[in-house]
Scaffold this active site. Structure first.
Site, PDB file in Angstrom:
ATOM      1  CD  GLU A   1      -3.169   0.825   2.160  1.00 56.36           C
ATOM      2  OE1 GLU A   1      -2.807   0.494   3.297  1.00 56.36           O
ATOM      3  OE2 GLU A   1      -4.350   1.070   1.860  1.00 56.36           O
TER       4      GLU A   1
ATOM      5  CE  LYS B   1     -12.093   3.632   0.990  1.00 53.83           C
ATOM      6  NZ  LYS B   1     -11.569   4.666   1.893  1.00 53.83           N
TER       7      LYS B   1
END
Lengths: 527, 527
Positions: free
Chosen positions: B357, B503
């Site tokens: 990440e 998202k």
């Protein structure tokens, strides 16, 4: 008899190699064309599952080339030879019979006068009878009390597959009233693994299954001794608590140290052994033999599809072919397995073994070096957890990682809440749908830090619910995919010579028969 | 002020790139030369750990080039700027202060009139006071009974790091009499995750910590509602059982729904937040605040070493430099993290997030595309388990995967057995020693199927025992390694824009605001 050739010698492979970057998945999946692809590029699997490959870099041209490759490399013929008992494991000169343990496919296979189908069925029956007696209180501890816990002692294939399957059905079994015994697992030679399990286990009511085909696996024998020591110290007779799963010729087979011994043979490799007594004994004890039989039935139904010569009706073969296109033509080095199901939390670890141990080879089945890459690195974690972890790299990193999603319409337990007009299960499913499109189509942004390039291929296996049957089908799908990839790469997927050197050197360290770097590391580690 | 340049513009990098395949590790590690390297190529870490890189593809020439690269890219200066409060997270215009949460490094950093060191210390103190009162029975449930279980509700960095640290010390804490409460974790939006934890938890005696910096994380708020629903149905008042860890400006901060709220801020990213209240509250409750403080002390000691300009005395920077050499010059696409410690079973999953990440980026910190690969794929499982799984590919596969081993001389629990003249702990250590040499040196065999090419690089971090201090040092080592690699690749390691698109699309799916492929997948999944 099929002929075995290296991938790069096949005319159909050369044709496929000319189709590098043939499909722009971003363009293909955008607009109404995307909807058409989702409807079209789907193959039914067993037990209500379906394999949707719309977001893979394929179109009718690539699929036609893959069909040619399947034909030229005789994938269906090779599978048929395998399940009918050919010596496919050339390195160890062994048959490969895990499909036969699922019963429904192929002719009878007789080895040294033994009908192997009957052998596997008899061991399943033996495990079923034993489990039923334990559950009925007919087999008990010395005090006449029921056993409540079963602990599997095994490593590698004797651990990862059975553990992944147990975790996959643990909650389902509780909800459906078939949870008979709690299962635990000891695998690592790290003494803290066995110690932690033993400290949290009610030894007097526990059965321990020692699983080792050869009866010589260092970790497993060590952990067996560890457990026996603990039982003895607790005033219990180990022979009343220990079972063995081993081959008939192993030192464990005839020992009086076990309450009962169940048999496997050399024709089912460790990483394919969940369908054998390796998975059967522990899962029959945990959930009852009917549940284990349902797993096998699901696997057998998927096996039937794998025998289909038409790649569009053979999801296992098709998945394998697309994977080879991605690995050898598109040159992607790794693949992520991403189940949107917490119950499948250890399924990626099982597939990691199954895939990387089977096809992580540099020589073909004749022992000659190959001039192309073989098995990729496999990793994965359940979604949505992974979304908040390594998905950043998958979306915006410099390497493209092909993705294998798995999702179910319904949860296992059925407990849920509605927040902002949707259930958690709907949120889970919405996320996997969103990810497929996000990876494929991306989203342009002037700020390149917020730009999504897209073009990242994925497939998804969709099911109604994770049940014994669909779990079995899922297991068989991946096993068969890996097998077909091994055929394509012309490697022997059923041996694992790469694990031997480490064992030999570890023995030398323990015997203090070392020099050079090996001695230095041994000293640093105080051995 | 340091200057930020792309890796491929640096003269020292061009020099390093000329050293591709400079060291034949097989030759270098064979014979007595191997022993010399093991003794020489070792850097002390904090808390008795050491970083041994003898089996990496380095020699004095490569190390000199790496030192030049460290110098030209001003790694030490950049770290100094970071811990003294520069806006290193350029994308989000934020400071990066997880080192400050460990207290010992850098000057005071004041933001909007708040001394951040004091802020972090005050939150640690608040968590410590709260935990002590819970342990002493001064804070109890409505019936006046002690809480026995703590459940962390969080995802990504609010889950993986704290969970990995809890598992790492769970057995150690029990052995050392400091296990105060059992900890559990709910992360996935899959309703079966929360349901399974709730069904196995004594709700009346459980505290739940809702962890979300923004107070808007979908999964976490959903799971919070899930838990509140269960508490209410059990006749319990959620406000007596729920805690919040959030930012002071979040909707959770001022709510009366919580027994207590603990604060974090925007300057510690989720994947670096184990050192903040995100790890602090749950670990202080589980093990006592002194144990959490010892983890931070271990991390702080390692941070001090990371500030060293001499790469040979800075194991974190050196590890980072070698990793960039492997990734960009040697062109290896992935890295495996292999702890020979069952207690570190989830540490690779935490590092997978932390690394992938942070550095899975394609643009530099100025939003310009980079022309070189950045963060690799990270995966791993504990040894010896992995040996019986994916090591086959690592030994004999077609790709080379650099390896990061971790090993300890002593177990945590201390329970052990002697089998064939060695303990399990000795067998564990013998195996990791053997693997390093097997990977580096290989073994020639006329049968190529049994041949080991060798030449596969690894390093090992060796410690006495996995304790709070050594765990903290280990955590900081990898965090700092990742940070230095981000500096070298000139990326912003502290944002994660790549998680946003998914998202947004998931929200559209739940609002039924979809078309094309997104609508088709939504329909297939019955949303």
């Amino acid at each position: 008899m099929a002929t075995w050739n290296n991938l790069d010698t096949l005319a159909s492979y050369k044709k496929l190699a000319g189709l590098k970057n043939h499909v722009d998945i971003k363009e293909a999946m955008s607009g109404e064309n995307g909807a058409t692809r989702v409807a079209k590029y789907s193959a039914p699997m067993a037990e209500g599952l379906s394999f949707n490959y719309a977001a893979k870099q394929v179109d009718d041209t690539v699929l036609a080339a893959l069909a040619e490759l399947a034909e030229e490399s005789q994938l269906a013929d090779k599978f048929e030879e395998l399940y009918n008992g050919a010596v496919i494991n050339t390195g160890e000169k062994r048959l490969v019979l895990h499909h036969l343990a699922r019963r429904q496919l192929g002719t009878d296979v007789v080895v040294d006068g033994v009908n192997k189908r009957d052998f596997y069925v008899s061991q399943q029956q033996k495990a079923a009878d034993f489990a039923n007696k334990v559950h009925a209180g007919e087999i008990t501890n010395a005090a006449g009390e029921k056993f409540t816990t079963v602990v599997q002692i095994g490593i590698g294939g004797s651990d990862l597959g059975p553990r992944a399957l147990y975790i996959a059905l643990e909650n389902w079994a509780k909800e459906n009233g078939v949870a008979k015994m709690e299962a635990k697992f000891i695998s690592n030679v790290d003494p803290d693994d066995a110690a932690a399990v033993l400290k949290s286990t009610d030894l007097a009511h526990a059965l321990f299954i020692v699983v080792s085909k050869s009866g010589t696996t260092l970790e497993t024998l060590t952990n067996e001794a560890f457990v026996k020591d603990a039982l003895t110290k607790a005033g219990l007779n180990p022979a009343n608590h220990m079972l063995a799963v081993t081959s008939e010729t192993s030192p464990l087979a005839k020992s009086d140290d076990y309450l009962e011994a169940f048999f496997m043979d050399d024709f089912i490799g460790g990483r394919y052994s969940s369908s054998s007594a390796v998975g059967g004994v522990v899962l029959s004890l945990a959930f009852g033999p009917e549940i284990f039989a349902r797993i096998l039935n699901g696997a057998a139904e998927e096996d039937k599809l794998a025998a289909n010569k038409n790649i569009l009706e053979n999801p296992d073969m098709l998945d394998a072919l697309i994977g080879v296109y991605e690995r050898n033509v598109q040159e992607y080095p790794s693949t992520a397995v991403l189940p949107y199901s917490q119950a499948l939390s250890r399924f990626p670890a099982h597939l990691q073994q199954c895939d990387m141990e089977s096809n992580g080879k540099s020589v073909n089945r004749f022992g000659e070096p190959v001039n192309y890459v073989t098995g990729p690195t496999i990793f994965g974690e359940p979604g949505t957890n992974g979304q908040h972890s390594f998905y950043q790299l998958l979306h915006q990193g410099t390497d493209i990682v092909p993705l294998q999603f798995v999702g179910f319409k319904n949860s296992q337990i059925g407990m849920d809440v509605v927040i902002e007009d949707s259930t958690s299960q709907q949120k889970l499913c919405a996320n996997v749908a969103a990810q497929i499109v996000a990876f494929a189509c991306g989203k342009k942004d002037e700020n390149l830090n917020k730009n999504f390039e897209g073009g990242r291929p994925s497939s998804i296996i969709i099911g109604e619910q994770l049940t014994p049957e669909s779990l079995g089908a899922l297991l068989a799908h991946f096993e068969n995919k890996i097998m077909f990839q091994g055929f394509l790469w012309n490697v022997n997927s059923f041996d694992q010579e790469g694990v031997q050197l480490g064992k030999i050197l570890a023995k030398r360290v323990l015997a203090h028969d070392t020099d050079g770097a090996l001695k230095s590391y041994s000293d640093l580690l105080n051995i």
